[in-house]
Design an enzyme around this catalytic site. Structure first.
Site, PDB file in Angstrom:
ATOM      1  N   GLU A 188     -10.025   1.985   4.229  1.00  0.00           N
ATOM      2  CA  GLU A 188     -10.372   1.678   2.839  1.00  0.00           C
ATOM      3  C   GLU A 188     -10.242   0.171   2.607  1.00  0.00           C
ATOM      4  O   GLU A 188     -11.144  -0.469   2.065  1.00  0.00           O
ATOM      5  CB  GLU A 188      -9.429   2.452   1.909  1.00  0.00           C
ATOM      6  CG  GLU A 188      -9.649   2.169   0.439  1.00  0.00           C
ATOM      7  CD  GLU A 188      -8.574   2.808  -0.428  1.00  0.00           C
ATOM      8  OE1 GLU A 188      -8.787   2.899  -1.659  1.00  0.00           O
ATOM      9  OE2 GLU A 188      -7.503   3.208   0.101  1.00  0.00           O
ATOM     10  N   HIS A 189      -9.099  -0.388   2.987  1.00  0.00           N
ATOM     11  CA  HIS A 189      -8.860  -1.832   2.900  1.00  0.00           C
ATOM     12  C   HIS A 189      -8.546  -2.338   4.306  1.00  0.00           C
ATOM     13  O   HIS A 189      -7.664  -1.797   4.973  1.00  0.00           O
ATOM     14  CB  HIS A 189      -7.656  -2.161   2.016  1.00  0.00           C
ATOM     15  CG  HIS A 189      -7.651  -1.487   0.678  1.00  0.00           C
ATOM     16  ND1 HIS A 189      -7.017  -0.272   0.457  1.00  0.00           N
ATOM     17  CD2 HIS A 189      -8.197  -1.856  -0.500  1.00  0.00           C
ATOM     18  CE1 HIS A 189      -7.162   0.061  -0.823  1.00  0.00           C
ATOM     19  NE2 HIS A 189      -7.884  -0.875  -1.426  1.00  0.00           N
ATOM     20  N   HIS A 204     -52.523  21.290   0.238  1.00  0.00           N
ATOM     21  CA  HIS A 204     -52.267  19.853   0.042  1.00  0.00           C
ATOM     22  C   HIS A 204     -53.566  19.075   0.217  1.00  0.00           C
ATOM     23  O   HIS A 204     -53.880  18.169  -0.566  1.00  0.00           O
ATOM     24  CB  HIS A 204     -51.222  19.352   1.049  1.00  0.00           C
ATOM     25  CG  HIS A 204     -49.816  19.708   0.701  1.00  0.00           C
ATOM     26  ND1 HIS A 204     -49.381  21.000   0.576  1.00  0.00           N
ATOM     27  CD2 HIS A 204     -48.734  18.916   0.461  1.00  0.00           C
ATOM     28  CE1 HIS A 204     -48.094  21.002   0.273  1.00  0.00           C
ATOM     29  NE2 HIS A 204     -47.677  19.742   0.190  1.00  0.00           N
ATOM     30  N   ASP A 262      -7.229  -5.574  -5.565  1.00  0.00           N
ATOM     31  CA  ASP A 262      -6.880  -4.507  -6.502  1.00  0.00           C
ATOM     32  C   ASP A 262      -7.060  -4.936  -7.948  1.00  0.00           C
ATOM     33  O   ASP A 262      -7.319  -4.095  -8.817  1.00  0.00           O
ATOM     34  CB  ASP A 262      -5.421  -4.078  -6.290  1.00  0.00           C
ATOM     35  CG  ASP A 262      -5.242  -3.197  -5.073  1.00  0.00           C
ATOM     36  OD1 ASP A 262      -6.242  -2.648  -4.583  1.00  0.00           O
ATOM     37  OD2 ASP A 262      -4.090  -3.067  -4.608  1.00  0.00           O
ATOM     38  N   GLN A 312       0.827  -1.200   0.000  1.00  0.00           N
ATOM     39  CA  GLN A 312       0.000   0.000   0.000  1.00  0.00           C
ATOM     40  C   GLN A 312       0.861   1.248   0.000  1.00  0.00           C
ATOM     41  O   GLN A 312       0.528   2.252  -0.645  1.00  0.00           O
ATOM     42  CB  GLN A 312      -0.922  -0.013   1.225  1.00  0.00           C
ATOM     43  CG  GLN A 312      -2.255   0.665   1.002  1.00  0.00           C
ATOM     44  CD  GLN A 312      -3.078  -0.053  -0.062  1.00  0.00           C
ATOM     45  OE1 GLN A 312      -2.927  -1.231  -0.301  1.00  0.00           O
ATOM     46  NE2 GLN A 312      -3.961   0.688  -0.699  1.00  0.00           N
ATOM     47  N   HIS A 353       2.071   3.124  -3.297  1.00  0.00           N
ATOM     48  CA  HIS A 353       1.192   3.955  -4.107  1.00  0.00           C
ATOM     49  C   HIS A 353       1.628   5.410  -4.114  1.00  0.00           C
ATOM     50  O   HIS A 353       1.622   6.071  -5.156  1.00  0.00           O
ATOM     51  CB  HIS A 353      -0.247   3.897  -3.561  1.00  0.00           C
ATOM     52  CG  HIS A 353      -1.041   2.747  -4.058  1.00  0.00           C
ATOM     53  ND1 HIS A 353      -1.541   2.681  -5.331  1.00  0.00           N
ATOM     54  CD2 HIS A 353      -1.446   1.607  -3.448  1.00  0.00           C
ATOM     55  CE1 HIS A 353      -2.213   1.552  -5.493  1.00  0.00           C
ATOM     56  NE2 HIS A 353      -2.168   0.886  -4.364  1.00  0.00           N
TER      57      HIS A 353
END
Length: 447
Positions: free
Chosen positions: A338-339, A431, A372, A268, A271
């Site tokens: 996220e993961h 109404h 991924d 990770q 990235h």
């Protein structure tokens, strides 16, 4: 290389107090708004010319036109390395298997005899899918954006990816090849905030090139300026999320293999220097072994100085020590990764109890890298703790639920007095009058 946070005290903090103790990258979208606002306004008023100008400024290459020629897309597929093509085809096949099962079906509920409500699922008409450039090439993001849109039944799919100087102003050829494999022929060499603005406002065509029609929805990850443009233009367009730096959390105990854990944290970190890698464990031994493995594996890695080391040593990454796995579960739920990998004894049972995560990877043989590319799941996921209220990209992201109300005269008559009563209680007499007009201005008595 990676810091430690010790939460093994008598009482684990709760709620916001716990979240404040956890590592997180700084990602100030609000500050970036002032940078992207003039860019988006320029694109709004000057269209393709502005997008081309900003491509030259930010990507270092001036293109003659934004639309990628069909022959360039076809050529990219022809020249794609066969192993890469095979891998992309398998990724697409697995993603279709999973996403096809997500398609919702219309459902009609009979509320009363003669009165029904149908929930009809209608695809978004046209979408703009953003595929990042920059440090890495992401043909997998083409797959993850396009497949759910296609399976939802979206008719108009357009892709934008930054122009690459190395490839004559075209997006990376592997991205173009992925578009070809998916049957997408509307591709634009545009990146950053200017690409999001192009999707939002559209561009006028010329004699030589058709314009980009405005879209209804924009999805796909990007940098902070892409996220800021999404925030700025939300409302004019729908968006999936404001994606922040990518992140992994690993909940592990003494049964976890430190070789696996370290490798996943590094995967990770490569990235981006802002990427977050977090290990949550109740095992001092695993923590120490993972630290040792990180030193060994990082030394043998690529992208060490510009990505991995800054990411692992940054404030967004840490090893978090907890008293036991119960506290560990509270920590990962507060973090909302996220993961999230679960590398514990009886990993499936612990995974079943997680509330907040973009995607959960169970046991030693389901690393994030699988998700991924080839698990069949989607890798466009909520970041920055947004997993507590948001989901990853799916077929549902491209569908709208519309209620269709169908009542007969008798069915309306049965409930009319309730409608009038509630309208008057809210001081909205018109109404109620809308019903009275249908019954000669006298609401039928209840049955």
């Amino acid at each position: 290389m990676i810091s430690r946070i010790d939460l093994r005290g008598d009482t684990l903090p709760q709620g916001g107090a716990l979240r404040d103790l956890l590592p997180r990258a700084e990602f100030d979208v609000e500050a970036a708004l002032e940078t992207v606002r003039p860019i988006c306004e320029d694109v709004r008023h000057h269209g393709a010319a502005a997008v081309i100008d900003y491509g030259e400024k930010f990507d270092g290459v001036r293109v003659s036109g934004l639309r990628v020629p069909a022959e360039a897309i076809a050529r990219a597929l022809e020249e794609l390395d066969p192993p890469v093509r095979a891998a992309l085809e398998e990724s697409i096949r697995r993603a279709r298997l999973v996403h096809r099962e997500q398609r919702r079906t219309d459902h009609t509920t009979q509320v009363v005899p003669g009165g029904t409500v149908t929930e009809k699922w209608i695809p978004v008409e046209r979408v703009g899918l953003y595929v990042p450039g920059g440090r890495s090439v992401y043909p997998s993001s083409v797959v993850m954006n396009v497949v759910p849109a296609q399976e939802a039944g979206v008719e108009g799919v357009a892709i934008a990816s930054p122009p690459q100087k190395e490839f004559g102003g075209l997006p990376h050829p592997t991205i173009l090849a992925a578009c070809a494999l998916l049957g997408v022929d509307e591709v634009y060499a545009a990146g950053g905030a200017q690409a999001i603005a192009m999707f939002a406002y559209g561009t006028e065509g010329t004699a030589d090139e058709p314009g980009c029609a405005p879209v209804n929805l924009v999805t796909g990850p990007g940098n902070i300026y892409v996220a800021a443009a999404k925030r700025l233009l939300k409302g004019r367009i729908g968006i999936d999320a404001e994606a922040g730096p990518t992140e992994i959390a690993v909940l592990a105990d003494s049964t976890a293999d430190p070789v696996h854990v370290a490798a996943d944290l590094i995967s990770q970190a490569e990235h981006d220097p802002m990427a977050a890698s977090v290990l949550v464990t109740d095992s001092e031994e695993l923590a120490a072994a993972t630290e040792a493995e990180l030193k060994t594996q990082v030394a043998a890695s690529k992208h060490v100085d510009d990505r991995i080391v800054p990411a692992l040593s940054g404030k967004q990454s840490a090893i978090v020590l907890v008293r036991d796995l119960e506290d560990g579960l509270k920590v990962v739920d507060a973090y909302g990764a996220e993961h999230l990998e679960i590398q514990t004894a009886d990993a499936a049972a612990w995974a079943a109890r997680v509330r907040n995560a973009g995607a959960i990877f169970v046991g030693p043989w389901a690393p994030v890298s699988l998700g991924d590319y080839c698990a069949g799941s989607n890798h466009v996921l909520p970041t920055g703790g947004c997993a507590c209220h948001s989901s990853g990209l799916s077929v549902q992201s491209f569908l709208r639920g519309v209620h269709i109300v169908d009542y007969t005269r008798d069915a309306l008559a049965e409930v009319a007095h309730h409608v009038v009563t509630l309208a008057e209680a809210e001081d909205l007499p018109a109404h109620g009058a809308a019903l009275k007009a249908r019954f000669g201005w006298k609401v039928p008595d209840s049955k």
